[in-house]
Write a protein that holds these residues in place. Structure first.
Motif, short mmCIF file in Angstrom:
data_model
loop_
_atom_site.label_atom_id
_atom_site.label_comp_id
_atom_site.label_asym_id
_atom_site.label_seq_id
_atom_site.Cartn_x
_atom_site.Cartn_y
_atom_site.Cartn_z
N GLU A 1 -28.28 6.81 17.64
CA GLU A 1 -29.07 6.96 16.42
C GLU A 1 -29.95 8.19 16.48
OE1 GLU A 1 -32.09 4.35 13.68
OE2 GLU A 1 -32.37 4.30 15.85
N LEU A 2 -29.97 8.93 15.39
CA LEU A 2 -30.96 9.97 15.14
C LEU A 2 -31.92 9.34 14.14
CD1 LEU A 2 -28.57 13.02 14.74
CD2 LEU A 2 -30.18 12.62 16.62
N PRO A 3 -33.09 8.89 14.59
CA PRO A 3 -33.98 8.11 13.73
C PRO A 3 -34.22 8.76 12.36
CG PRO A 3 -34.82 8.14 15.96
CD PRO A 3 -33.67 9.12 15.92
N GLY A 4 -33.99 7.95 11.34
CA GLY A 4 -34.22 8.40 9.98
C GLY A 4 -33.14 9.31 9.43
N ARG A 5 -32.14 9.63 10.26
CA ARG A 5 -31.11 10.57 9.79
C ARG A 5 -29.70 10.01 9.86
NH1 ARG A 5 -32.79 15.90 13.02
NH2 ARG A 5 -30.94 15.18 14.09
N ALA A 6 -29.30 9.47 10.99
CA ALA A 6 -27.91 9.02 11.14
C ALA A 6 -27.79 8.05 12.30
CB ALA A 6 -27.00 10.21 11.39
N ALA A 7 -26.77 7.23 12.22
CA ALA A 7 -26.42 6.33 13.32
C ALA A 7 -24.90 6.20 13.35
CB ALA A 7 -27.06 4.97 13.15
N MET A 8 -24.38 5.94 14.52
CA MET A 8 -22.93 5.77 14.64
C MET A 8 -22.61 4.90 15.83
SD MET A 8 -21.56 9.33 16.33
CE MET A 8 -19.95 8.66 16.58
N THR A 9 -21.50 4.20 15.74
CA THR A 9 -20.98 3.39 16.83
C THR A 9 -19.56 3.81 17.09
OG1 THR A 9 -22.38 1.50 16.29
CG2 THR A 9 -20.42 1.05 17.61
#
Length: 80
Positions: free
Chosen positions: A26-34
């Motif tokens: 996670e890039l807080p407030g910007r993106a998340a991925m699994t």
């Protein structure tokens, strides 16, 4: 019914890695991925070595995530 591509469980497991992994970044407030997959570590590999290799693998495809926070990581034997 069988198909030409049908595999027995033993055949399917040998074509996969010895371990299954899941990594959430996670890039807080910007993106998340699994991402997930299978992996066969070289002999003598530690869990930390595998973690670092898998982070590099994910970052190679998604350079923007190279400095992301790790929210979840698991590495388990790929057998039931």
């Amino acid at each position: 019914m069988t198909t030409q591509n049908a595999q027995t469980p033993a055949a399917a497991s040998t074509s996969q890695g010895s371990h299954h992994w899941v990594l959430t970044l996670e890039l807080p407030g910007r993106a998340a991925m699994t991402q997930s997959g299978t992996y066969t570590p070289p002999a003598g590999t530690t869990r930390y070595d595998a973690y670092q290799a898998l982070r590099r693998y994910v970052a190679a495809d998604h350079p923007e995530m190279s400095r992301a926070n790790v929210m979840f990581f698991t590495l388990e034997p790929n057998q039931l």
